[in-house]
Design an enzyme around this catalytic site. Structure first.
Site, mmCIF file in Angstrom:
data_model
loop_
_atom_site.group_PDB
_atom_site.id
_atom_site.type_symbol
_atom_site.label_atom_id
_atom_site.label_comp_id
_atom_site.label_asym_id
_atom_site.label_seq_id
_atom_site.Cartn_x
_atom_site.Cartn_y
_atom_site.Cartn_z
ATOM 1 N N ARG A 18 0.819 -1.220 0.000
ATOM 2 C CA ARG A 18 0.000 0.000 0.000
ATOM 3 C C ARG A 18 0.850 1.266 0.000
ATOM 4 O O ARG A 18 0.348 2.356 -0.276
ATOM 5 C CB ARG A 18 -0.951 -0.014 1.199
ATOM 6 N N ASN A 174 -6.010 -3.964 20.940
ATOM 7 C CA ASN A 174 -4.714 -4.625 20.815
ATOM 8 C C ASN A 174 -3.788 -3.838 19.893
ATOM 9 O O ASN A 174 -4.150 -3.501 18.768
ATOM 10 C CB ASN A 174 -4.920 -6.043 20.259
ATOM 11 N N ASN A 373 36.018 25.338 -4.604
ATOM 12 C CA ASN A 373 36.627 24.180 -3.949
ATOM 13 C C ASN A 373 36.675 22.928 -4.805
ATOM 14 O O ASN A 373 37.238 21.927 -4.380
ATOM 15 C CB ASN A 373 35.882 23.870 -2.642
#
Length: 455
Positions: A18, A174, A373
């Protein structure tokens, strides 16, 4: 409980279809850390000394993440997805070893706190054989219900489709997280059957088996937000929002001012000292520490950076990994700092890029200055001494150094080292031609008129 050993079995084999992603679900991030990383961190803080992670076939990236976060962990592959009990038994080699407490956690439940896991362990230490982590919710639809007796002992976990009308009105639900006494866990798991519609082995069946054997089974309660499981992008976003709300509240409790809290975003390891002020729309990526009394102004982005006490960053500043800003230094608007040190009292106020560099104390970097740099192959360093002054729109071509107290004239391209207290000018000499502009305007006006006449 400090002397009790603890194994965490972390279930992370779900493909997360999903999520509609090429990556394992539990590698998706909340606050700059993978969901499985959050669970591993909470497990450690709760005292777990062993970790077994159950993954699915072909989840090499997930195994690499686990090894990077917890080199001591073991991984087990659940080849066939036959339910939660079957998944836990994939780690049988670890379960066969003697352990006091076993916690079964889920890699897609990243918000569970170490405090809650410690409470589950405390119930095991107090004599429980099985502990189920539940949560109260006013809208229990879709969740399994925890059925308890008058003494608070857990009798069963009833899935909603099997629940009576009275059981469906129960609001204690739960979470899926469970704790087991190590000595009895394997015998419970081996007794679980698959006589159900899906033919799967459900870990929750251990509750009724344990109760039938006269074992002590109890429920511990956590916050509903803690046990939020992530199955899709919307739930991931909700999880991020809950984490950010927690982090903002914790920061303000610790003495940080958030001018507009809802617009500030933290990473899992953001560390802000007291009296830090954070203005609106600031993002902290991973690895940021900010010292006492500093101010992070609006629309700044910091990642992998250290900001010392009393510094000021932004607005619209970007500190990239390796940025170190010393006490009282100033990094202003539209300035980017990468792998560079800005020493005490130095100023990089506007429109500059400072990469792979050292800026000395009290140095002043003019607007538009850049350290060049990178030559397409390698990175090189620029060193600017204390009290140096770099004029606006200068380019410092690394490797190069500017000595203490030296000046670089505006618009210079500096390719050679500049000695202490010297002046460096690296630009073409200005030429002035009197009357040129007037002659130019006259000529162009005449040309334009002639062209119009021809048309």
């Amino acid at each position: 409980m400090a002397m009790r050993t603890c194994l965490v079995v972390l279930l992370a084999a779900g493909e997360g279809t999903r999520m509609k992603s090429a990556h394992p679900k539990v590698l998706h991030q909340v606050a700059g850390r993978s969901m499985v990383g959050h669970v591993i961190a909470s497990s450690r803080e709760a005292g777990a000394d062993r970790l077994a992670v159950v993954v699915g076939p072909g989840m090499d990236a997930l195994q690499a993440e686990v090894m990077a976060l917890a080199p001591e962990a073991t991984t087990a592959v659940q080849s066939d997805r036959l339910g939660t009990a079957h998944a836990v038994l994939a780690a049988r080699a670890e379960l066969d070893r003697t352990v006091d407490d076993v916690l079964v956690l889920y890699g897609d439940t990243p918000l569970v706190t170490p405090q809650t896991l410690s409470r589950v362990r405390a119930r095991l230490a107090g004599g429980a054989d099985v502990v189920v982590l539940g949560f109260e919710t006013p809208i229990p639809t879709g969740y399994g219900r925890l059925l308890t007796d008058q003494d608070g002992c857990l009798l069963a976990i009833r899935e909603e489709k099997d629940a009576s009308d009275a059981e469906r009105r129960i609001t204690l639900c739960n979470s899926g997280i469970m704790g087991f006494r190590g000595a009895t866990m394997l015998s419970l798991l081996d007794a679980i059957g698959n006589d159900n519609a899906k033919g799967e082995y459900y870990l929750t069946d251990a509750v009724e088996i344990a109760t039938a054997r006269g074992l002590t089974v109890v429920a511990e309660t956590g916050d509903e937000n803690e046990v939020l499981g992530v199955n899709d992008r919307a739930q991931l976003s909700r999880c991020e929002a809950i984490y950010q709300a927690r982090a903002r509240a914790a920061a303000m409790t610790a003495g940080v001012t958030l001018v507009a809290p809802e617009t500030v975003f933290f990473s899992f390891d953001t560390a802000l000292s007291r009296d830090v002020i954070v203005e609106p729309n600031v993002v902290f990526g991973p690895g940021v520490t900010v010292g006492e009394g500093s101010r992070i102004r609006a629309f700044s982005h910091l990642e992998g950076a250290t900001v010392a006490a009393g510094a000021e960053i932004g607005p619209y500043a970007r500190l990239r990994p390796g940025a170190r800003v010393a006490a009282g230094a100033r990094v202003g608007n539209f300035v980017e700092i990468k792998n560079a040190r800005v020493d005490e009292g130095a100023k990089v106020n506007h429109l500059s890029y400072i990469g792979d560099a050292e800026i000395g104390a009290r140095a002043n970097i003019g607007a538009g200055t850049i350290t060049c740099n990178y030559d397409g192959f390698g990175k090189f360093r620029t060193v600017i001494g204390a009290d140096a002054f770099i004029g606006s729109n200068s380019a410092l071509v690394a490797p190069v150094s500017v000595g203490s107290g030296a000046f670089v004239g505006s618009g210079s391209v500096v390719t050679d080292d500049v000695p202490t207290d010297a002046l460096a000018l690296g630009r073409g000499r200005q030429a002035v031609k009197p009357g040129w502009a007037a002659e130019f305007r006259t000529r162009r006006t005449a040309e334009k008129a002639a062209a119009k006449k021809r048309d």
